[in-house]
Every structure is written in C-alpha cells, then in structure tokens.
Design a protein around this motif. Structure first.
Motif, PDB file in Angstrom:
ATOM      1  N   VAL A 186       0.829  -1.201   0.000  1.00  0.00           N
ATOM      2  CA  VAL A 186       0.000   0.000   0.000  1.00  0.00           C
ATOM      3  C   VAL A 186       0.864   1.251   0.000  1.00  0.00           C
ATOM      4  O   VAL A 186       0.631   2.189  -0.757  1.00  0.00           O
ATOM      5  N   ASP A 187       1.889   1.249   0.838  1.00  0.00           N
ATOM      6  CA  ASP A 187       2.750   2.423   0.913  1.00  0.00           C
ATOM      7  C   ASP A 187       4.125   1.993   1.442  1.00  0.00           C
ATOM      8  O   ASP A 187       4.258   0.932   2.046  1.00  0.00           O
ATOM      9  N   ILE A 188       5.108   2.841   1.185  1.00  0.00           N
ATOM     10  CA  ILE A 188       6.443   2.584   1.725  1.00  0.00           C
ATOM     11  C   ILE A 188       6.883   3.814   2.501  1.00  0.00           C
ATOM     12  O   ILE A 188       6.891   4.925   1.969  1.00  0.00           O
TER      13      ILE A 188
ATOM     14  N   VAL B 290      15.834   4.408   1.222  1.00  0.00           N
ATOM     15  CA  VAL B 290      15.151   3.138   1.449  1.00  0.00           C
ATOM     16  C   VAL B 290      14.049   2.942   0.413  1.00  0.00           C
ATOM     17  O   VAL B 290      13.923   1.872  -0.186  1.00  0.00           O
ATOM     18  N   ARG B 291      13.269   3.996   0.194  1.00  0.00           N
ATOM     19  CA  ARG B 291      12.162   3.891  -0.758  1.00  0.00           C
ATOM     20  C   ARG B 291      12.675   3.565  -2.152  1.00  0.00           C
ATOM     21  O   ARG B 291      12.153   2.693  -2.829  1.00  0.00           O
TER      22      ARG B 291
ATOM     23  N   LEU C 145      13.752  -0.098  -2.445  1.00  0.00           N
ATOM     24  CA  LEU C 145      12.634  -1.050  -2.480  1.00  0.00           C
ATOM     25  C   LEU C 145      11.919  -0.983  -3.824  1.00  0.00           C
ATOM     26  O   LEU C 145      11.592  -2.013  -4.423  1.00  0.00           O
ATOM     27  N   ILE C 146      11.688   0.237  -4.283  1.00  0.00           N
ATOM     28  CA  ILE C 146      10.989   0.402  -5.560  1.00  0.00           C
ATOM     29  C   ILE C 146      11.771  -0.262  -6.683  1.00  0.00           C
ATOM     30  O   ILE C 146      11.223  -0.986  -7.510  1.00  0.00           O
TER      31      ILE C 146
ATOM     32  N   ILE D 292       9.315  -3.583  -5.289  1.00  0.00           N
ATOM     33  CA  ILE D 292       8.368  -3.502  -4.185  1.00  0.00           C
ATOM     34  C   ILE D 292       7.800  -2.089  -4.145  1.00  0.00           C
ATOM     35  O   ILE D 292       8.375  -1.186  -3.548  1.00  0.00           O
ATOM     36  N   ALA D 293       6.663  -1.912  -4.844  1.00  0.00           N
ATOM     37  CA  ALA D 293       6.053  -0.586  -4.938  1.00  0.00           C
ATOM     38  C   ALA D 293       4.562  -0.739  -4.664  1.00  0.00           C
ATOM     39  O   ALA D 293       4.030  -1.850  -4.749  1.00  0.00           O
ATOM     40  N   PRO D 294       3.894   0.349  -4.303  1.00  0.00           N
ATOM     41  CA  PRO D 294       2.456   0.261  -4.063  1.00  0.00           C
ATOM     42  C   PRO D 294       1.725  -0.398  -5.224  1.00  0.00           C
ATOM     43  O   PRO D 294       2.011  -0.114  -6.387  1.00  0.00           O
TER      44      PRO D 294
END
Lengths: 661, 73
Positions: free
Chosen positions: B15-17, B23-24, B27-28, B32-34
């Motif tokens: 849903v959100d990071i 860090v964001r 992950l993206i 790993i993204a919304p």
C-alpha cells in the motif's frame, strides 16, 4: 575512435556472460575514474570491424542513491554510447523493464534489448510473444541464452546494424496521472529557457525534480535560480498532499502500473510456479542452525581452497625466483649491481608473482560463491551481526580470509556493492593478523611467556580483532561518509556457474592486481634493499636502515622499545616475518639461541608490546599494493597512516599500563 | 498493517512505503512498490525475512520490513 557499445542491466541477469561472449579474451578490467567501482571494457569484432564494449555496473534503477547508479546514469546521459544493450531477465520482466523504461525516459533511443535466460521462461510457465513485445516496446528485442550462446550471433548483428544507423526505433515513454503530467509540462516549460535544453532530455529532468533527485536539483538550481526552484518544490509538496504519499513513490508505482498494462500485451502466464527448488534450499541454507552450520563449512572450504591450494604454489614461485637470483648472482661481478638485481628486483618481482596464485584462487572462489547464488544468502545471514559495526554482511569474507593473508582478503572486498563499505572494509582489514604475523606472535609468546604462551597469543589476536571492529565504527563516522545501504537485496535463484566466465573473469582481475600492486611491491623491495646495503651492510650498525632506526628510537622508547625494534619493524614492512629475521641479522644468531639472547636484553612486557605493534603498525608492502589496486593511492595512504597512528597509541598505552602494573 | 504482520505463506499487496528516500528508492527498484503483490516465504528470525515478488526473491531486514505497509489478500 571505436564506436562504443554499453551493456546495462540488473544484477544477476547474465550480463557478465554476455560481455564475455561479445568480447572473448580481448578485455580489460580497471576502475571508473575517481571511485573504487570495477570497470570492464573489451573489444567486439564483427566482420572485420571493431567496437568497444563497456560493461556498466549492474543496477536496478537510475537514482542518485549509489555510485554504481550514478556511473551508469551519467554514462547514458552523456550520450557516449552508439548502442545501449539492455540485458533483461526474461523470467522477471516486470522489475527488469522498470530499468528499461527509465533508460527510455532519459531520451536514449539507440537501445537493443537482450531477452536473456529465455530458455527458462517455459519452465517457469511464462510465454513471451517477442514480435508483439518489439512492437509495444519500440526497440529490437533479441531472445538470448548467454550460457549456451543461443541468440548471441543475432544480438551482435542487430547491435552492429544499429551502430551503423540502419535501425530506427520508437521507445515507449511511460505516462503518468493527469496532475503529474501537468506538472511535468510546467517544469519542462521552465527548463526550456535554460542551456540545459541542449544537453538533457527535459522530460527526464522534470520527472527527476518531482522525485526530489538530489543531483538533478543541484544541476537545475545553477541555471534556474532559488526562486523558481522553490516554486517547483512547493508544487511537489502540494501534489504529495494530494496523493498523501511522497512523489517518488507515486511516480514509481504509476510506472509499475503502466508497465503492467504493457506486459499484458505480450506476456502470458500459463502456470504460476509456487514454491521453487531455490525456496526449499533457502529454508535450509538460511535456517538459524543449519544455515549457520553450512556457512561455517563454506568458510572452511573457501579458506582451504585459497590457502591450502595456493600456499605451495606461492612457495614454489618464491623458491624459483630465489634460485634464479642466486644463479644470476654468480654471473654479475659488480657487487652493487648484483645486490640491486638479485635482492631488489628479482626478489621484488618474485614476491609480486608469488601472490598471483593466492589472488587467482581467491577470485575463482568468490566467483563461484557469487554465481551459484550462495553469496547473497551468506550476506543475508551475516548482515545483522556485521551491521553492529557498520559493515555489510558480505564483509565477513574479507575478515575471515585475512587470517590467512591480507592480500587476497583485500581483493575480496571487490564484491561489496557499496563503495563506502568497500573502503572501510579495506582499511580495517590489515588489522586482522595474517599467518606471517602469527609466526612473530607465537615466537615472542613462546620465548618470553613459555608458561602462558597460548593465552598471550590469544590476547593479541583478540585485541587486534577488537581494534579492527572498533575502527570500522570509527572510520565509518569520520573518514568515509556515505549513506547506509538499506538491508534489502535480491536472492537470485541458485544456479550452476559458467566455468568459462569464472576462469576468464578471475584471470582478468588477477592480471589487474599484478599490474597495479606490482609496482608498489617492486618499488618497496628495491627501497628496502637500498636501505639495508648502503653505505654498509645491515648488521654493521652503519646502514641507512639502522640510522633510520636510531632516528625513530625516541618514539620507540615511549613504547619501551629500542632502535633494534625500529629497524626490525622497517624490514617488517616487506613481510612481517622479517621482524624476527632482522633480529637474527643484528644478533648474528637464530632459532632458540636468538630467543635466549633476546630474553636477556628485553623484558616480557617489551616483547609483548613488540608483538602487538608488529601486528598493528602498518600493512606489509603487498597489502599496501593490494589496497592501492582496489582503492587507489589515497586510500592506501590513509591505511598506512591510520595503522601507524593506531599502533603507536596502542603501543604506548599498553607499555605505560604494563609498567605501572 | 505492516509487512512483518504477515505470516509465512500469506500474500499481500503493498500500500505504501515509509522511510528515507534512499530506502524507498531501493525497495521500488527491486519491484516492491504500491500495488505490487507479494508473498512471504520466510518470516522467522534470526536472519532476514524472505519475500517473493513475482519470480523474484528478496531478503529484507526487519527494520525495513517495518517500513512497508501492506494489505492482506
């Protein structure tokens, strides 16, 4: 000037294998200017024409958060490449094409996609319609299987055709929500008035500004001024309020949504594979008990592989060069010339070459660990423990190898992704006692503390390791700044390495070591020969080395040591076992007799300090060479200075405390 | 709910990071993204969490896993 072909792609997609297939033996490993990031270049030949292939660092995206990403991004932005080959893992299109879209967004048009590991798609239940994909994506797409060589001929042909300008492309550019697109347009209009328009794709700059990319903000600020920049950032803030998330997240997730819609047009999933063999293996290999056990076994195997196999080869080469030196010595009449050639040059070259087997075996071992996929698991398991000292999980490997020899250990830092981690690991590595220092420690402990030699030796090891870990914390704060890499990384599927890649890669990297470390080792060897032979031989008390030792005596005194210790330490720079060998020369006796003489002239406390200082004071010349090869002159100098300072302080503190007790 | 609340074998949609831009971004870039669907492979310490994003396996430290907001599906 050769036309340049750049290879870009995520880590673990088979980029190295494709690089090797395109260039064959004609390659060169070096570093990117100013940073400790590996740069590989090679020559590709096609129908008599030659092209320069540049392997960009493996990356997941093109943000400004890591050196690797910046290198790749600037290379693409500068437009140096005639053709960009984007290597994509067919079994993982979603994440891989994310990078592709970013490359397109940067305005690159001359892109060929190599759809690698294409043979695995069937097994994983994925059907890709390549023709449709080409139409949708807008650039040539070539299915390849780098390991078997399938598709590579076609890839070459397509690259060459594109380099000759015979292929026109229409790369697809992702679109975002209306409010974001409006802001992109607004920012682009502002940028159009600046000189940036000539050098950069405005849409890309605009998107990066919305994502608050630090590098791009710095760049644009120079041309646009504070006021306009603040206005843009205010709009970004408003949009973030509207979406209730930060814009980098919003843009990225819209890019993924866009990608998902694209993928539906050329990919079909016939079956979803739930649990794979890799997953089952991971249950065991990252298990708290079995995982740690297998980790120990792998460490043991690596250590044995490098040192048990490498040491005899090292001795063999060393012996061969000594024999060669002796033989040549018979034919050279002039004493000075004989000394220079036999002791200085041949001795130096011999010690350079004698490290080659160790370094080569190390690289082979590391490549195998990487290519099988085990390295990522090892890193995952050790991450928590090493992070306590500000180091990444993988840095455990150089630390363990250092107990054998610091030279291959320093070379092993190459596998750490982050430049900051690489440098810190490199700087603290010499503090871990290698086998050469073990001989000094055990000799002194055995001579001066016959009753308690084990505990004395262990105490020195413990102190050295503690200092290494504390130094990691300290250097991480003071000397090397950089953002911490968050603990999240890909666990590639376990696979069997391509032997050709392993060997070729290790060979190139070892050659690079010889080239860069060799000059330092050779120069050091000649310098020490000179110091010990002029104006008179060492042992007479009048050589430069002994004079130098006397100069440093006041400093040595603070640690309770005399000029003899200072001279020994100078010779120890060539190889740490020389510390004892120098006492042999000075006193003219060796073995047990030397122990007796030393015991009558030194107190146990002085011997303890000598052992400790020998362990810490300075990396040996080969280690300095290795640090220079990996990190450049600057970090080699920092390592030397830091170790000297640390050893002096620790030596003085331990001696003073010991005297009081 | 946070990613760490999912048990082994369960699936969720991001849903959100939260967390720093660094860090964001990381992950993206790993996918790993919304909106992305993920499945938990290993959720027991010591050692990191392992999650599946499509065919990809990602090891995530617990600190970072606590920055990922998910919806169970």
């Amino acid at each position: 000037m050769l036309k340049v072909i750049a290879l870009v792609g995520n880590p673990n997609v088979g980029k190295t294998t494709i690089f090797n297939a395109l260039t064959g033996m004609r390659q060169h490993v070096g570093n990117w200017p100013g940073v400790t990031v590996e740069k590989k270049e090679g020559i590709m030949e096609y129908r008599g024409e030659e092209y320069l292939v540049v392997d960009l660092p493996g990356i997941y995206s093109l943000t400004a958060h890591s050196v690797d990403e910046l290198i790749a991004r600037n290379f693409i932005l500068e437009g140096n490449a005639e053709v960009i080959v984007d290597i994509v893992d067919s079994t993982c299109l979603m994440r891989n094409l994310f990078l592709t879209l970013e490359i397109f967004e940067m305005g690159a048009k001359n892109v060929v996609i190599a759809l690698n590991k294409f043979d695995l798609t069937k097994k994983k239940g994925i059907i890709i319609d390549v023709e449709d994909m080409e139409k949708v994506i807008g650039v040539p797409v070539i299915p390849t299987n780098a390991k078997s060589g399938e598709g590579l001929e076609r890839l070459k042909r397509t690259i060459v055709m594109m380099a000759e300008g015979k292929i026109t492309t229409a790369p697809i550019i992702p679109r975002y929500d209306e409010p974001i697109e409006r802001e992109i347009e607004h920012v682009s209009a502002l940028l159009k008035e600046t000189p940036l328009v000539k050098k950069y794709p405005l849409r890309w700059l605009a998107i990066k500004l919305l994502q608050r990319d630090e590098e791009v903000i710095k760049l644009v600020l120079k041309h646009l001024g504070r006021a306009k920049m603040d206005e843009i950032l205010r709009h970004v803030g408003e949009l973030e309020d509207y979406y209730k998330r930060s814009l980098d997240i919003v843009i990225a997730s819209q890019k993924y949504e866009f990608l998902e819609r694209l993928l539906r047009r050329f990919v079909r999933h016939v079956a979803e594979v739930r649990e794979t063999f890799s997953d089952q293996l991971d249950r065991v290999l990252t298990h708290p008990v079995y995982g740690m056990l297998s980790l120990l076994i792998v460490f043991y195997a690596l250590f044995q592989f490098v040192f048990t196999l490498g040491a005899p080869l090292q001795e063999l080469l060393d012996g061969a060069f000594s024999a060669l030196g002796e033989m040549l010595g018979l034919y050279i009449g002039n004493e000075a010339l004989r000394g220079l050639i036999v002791d200085g040059i041949i001795g130096g070259v011999g010690s350079v070459l004698s490290f080659f087997p160790l370094v080569f075996l190390l690289f082979v071992g590391m490549s195998i660990l990487e290519d099988t996929g085990y390295m990522a698991r090892m890193a995952a398991m050790m991450e928590k423990y090493m992070r306590m000292f500000g180091l990444p999980g993988k840095s455990i490997i150089p630390m363990v190898l250092a107990f054998g020899c610091n030279v291959p250990a320093i070379m092993a830092t190459r596998t750490l992704e982050n430049e900051r981690d690489r440098i810190i690991t490199m700087l603290i590595n010499p503090l871990v006692p290698c086998v050469a220092r073990m001989t000094v420690i055990t000799f002194l402990a055995g001579t001066f503390f016959p009753e308690r030699k084990a505990i004395v030796a262990v105490s020195i090891y413990a102190m050295a390791i503690a200092l290494a870990l504390l130094s990691a914390l300290l250097l991480g704060r003071l000397v090397v700044r950089g953002e911490d890499i968050p603990f999240v990384f890909e666990l590639p599927d376990y696979s069997i390495p391509s032997w050709k890649t392993v060997i070729l890669h290790s060979w190139e990297r070892s050659k690079e070591f010889l080239h860069k470390a060799g000059t330092v080792i050779l120069a050091g060897s000649i310098a020490v020969w000179f110091l010990s032979s002029y104006p008179e031989q060492v042992g007479t008390g009048t050589s430069y080395a002994e004079m130098l030792g006397r100069t440093f005596e006041p400093l040595a005194k603070l640690m309770g040591l005399d000029w003899k210790a200072a001279v020994s330490l100078i010779f120890g720079i060539i190889a740490k076992e020389n510390v004892i060998a120098t006492y042999n020369v000075i006193y003219g006796v060796s073995g047990e007799a030397l122990g007796e003489v030393m015991a009558s002239t030194m107190t146990p406390l002085q011997a303890y300090v000598l052992a400790l200082v020998t362990t810490l004071y300075m990396p040996c010349i080969a280690t300095i060479g290795a640090i220079r090869a990996e990190g450049g002159n600057r970090w080699a100098l920092v390592a030397v200075m830091y170790n000297l300072l640390l050893a002096t302080v620790v030596g003085i503190v331990v001696y003073t405390m010991g005297s009081v007790l | 709910m946070l990613l760490t609340a999912l048990r082994e074998g369960e699936e969720g949609v991001v849903v959100d990071i939260l967390g720093s831009p660094n860090v964001r971004a990381r992950l993206i870039a790993l996918g790993i993204a919304p909106g992305v669907r993920i499945r938990v492979i290993k959720a027991q310490g010591p050692g990191p969490m392992i999650i599946a994003v499509g065919a990809l396996r990602v090891a995530i430290g617990w600190g970072i896993a606590n920055k990922i907001v998910v919806r169970r599906v």
